[in-house]
Motif scaffolding. Structure first.
Motif, PDB file in Angstrom:
ATOM      1  N   GLN A 146       1.152  -2.397  -5.720  1.00 54.28           N
ATOM      2  CA  GLN A 146      -0.224  -1.936  -5.770  1.00 54.28           C
ATOM      3  C   GLN A 146      -0.795  -1.979  -7.183  1.00 54.28           C
ATOM      4  OE1 GLN A 146      -0.565   1.330  -3.110  1.00 54.28           O
ATOM      5  NE2 GLN A 146      -2.776   1.194  -3.025  1.00 54.28           N
ATOM      6  N   SER A 148      -5.478  -0.238  -6.518  1.00 54.35           N
ATOM      7  CA  SER A 148      -5.453   0.879  -5.573  1.00 54.35           C
ATOM      8  C   SER A 148      -6.836   1.065  -4.967  1.00 54.35           C
ATOM      9  CB  SER A 148      -5.006   2.159  -6.276  1.00 54.35           C
ATOM     10  OG  SER A 148      -5.943   2.521  -7.269  1.00 54.35           O
ATOM     11  N   ARG A 173       0.880  -1.172   0.000  1.00 58.95           N
ATOM     12  CA  ARG A 173       0.000   0.000   0.000  1.00 58.95           C
ATOM     13  C   ARG A 173       0.914   1.218   0.000  1.00 58.95           C
ATOM     14  NH1 ARG A 173      -5.237  -0.470   2.015  1.00 58.95           N
ATOM     15  NH2 ARG A 173      -5.379   1.662   1.205  1.00 58.95           N
ATOM     16  N   GLU A 213      -2.592   5.241  -4.500  1.00 62.87           N
ATOM     17  CA  GLU A 213      -3.076   5.149  -3.107  1.00 62.87           C
ATOM     18  C   GLU A 213      -3.974   6.338  -2.788  1.00 62.87           C
ATOM     19  OE1 GLU A 213      -4.239   3.848   0.039  1.00 62.87           O
ATOM     20  OE2 GLU A 213      -2.486   2.649  -0.512  1.00 62.87           O
TER      21      GLU A 213
END
Length: 178
Positions: free
Chosen positions: A162, A167, A101, A106
Motif C-alpha cells: 500500500q 492509501s 489493501r 488503510e
C-alpha cells in the motif's frame, strides 16, 4: 525512479514471454492493466472473479502459453480452492501480481482482515509471496518472481504494498485516495 512501477512490470511480463493476463479490475492495477490492454502481443481478459483468472492461467499453460493474474488483496480468498486444487496439485507454474489493501494508512475497515490474511493464506496453499514496499522493489520482485514461477513451476505472488499504490481514506461510505 521516474516511471510508474507499471512500466517496469509490463516490460518484465513481455521479457518473460507472458501472453495472457487474467484480471479483476482494480484501481491500484489500472495503469498496468491499460498497458497490457494496449499491447497486441498480450491477450488481456477481464474476469468476473479472481478464481476465474486462476483457471484462465491454468488453461494458458495447458495451451502452451505463459500467463499472469492481476488482483487486489481482497480477492485472494476467492482463489484458494483453485490454487490448491488446480495449480498446486497439477504442479502448474503460476504468477500473480496482487495490490495490497489493509496495510499502511488503510482507511476502510472492511479491507483490513483480508489484507492481513493474504500472506498466510497464499503460503498455506504453496504460493511463494514477495512483498514489495517501493517501486524499485516491485521492479526487482516481478522480474525475479516471473523467473522463479516459470523456471521452477512454482506458484509465486508479488504483493504490491500500500505504500506503493497509496492509501485511501474512507469517508461517508466512499473511498478517497490519500
Amino acid at each position: 525512479m521516474d516511471e510508474h512501477w507499471s512500466v517496469a512490470a509490463h516490460r518484465h511480463l513481455k521479457a518473460a514471454g507472458v501472453r495472457q493476463i487474467g484480471y479483476v479490475p482494480d484501481g491500484g492495477l489500472r495503469l498496468l492493466i491499460e498497458r497490457c490492454l494496449g499491447d497486441n502481443e498480450i491477450e488481456t481478459v477481464m474476469c468476473a472473479t479472481e478464481e476465474e483468472a486462476v483457471g484462465l492461467s491454468a488453461g494458458a499453460w495447458l495451451g502452451g502459453q505463459k500467463s499472469a493474474v492481476f488482483m487486489q488483496s481482497s480477492g485472494v480468498g476467492n482463489t484458494i480452492n483453485a490454487i490448491a486444487s488446480l495449480i498446486s496439485s497439477a504442479n502448474f507454474p503460476f504468477f500473480a501480481i496482487v495490490t495490497m489493501r489493509g496495510q499502511w494508512g488503510e482507511g476502510n475497515p472492511w479491507q483490513v482482515p483480508m489484507g492481513q490474511a493474504v500472506v498466510p493464506t497464499l503460503e498455506a496453499v504453496g504460493v511463494k509471496t514477495f512483498l514489495a514496499e517501493s517501486p524499485d522493489a516491485v521492479d526487482m520482485m516481478i522480474e525475479s518472481g516471473l523467473r522463479m514461477a516459470y523456471s521452477t513451476d512454482t506458484p509465486v505472488a508479488v504483493l504490491v504494498g500500500q505504500k506503493v499504490i497509496g492509501s485511501k481514506i474512507w469517508t461517508a461510505g466512499k473511498a478517497v485516495n490519500q
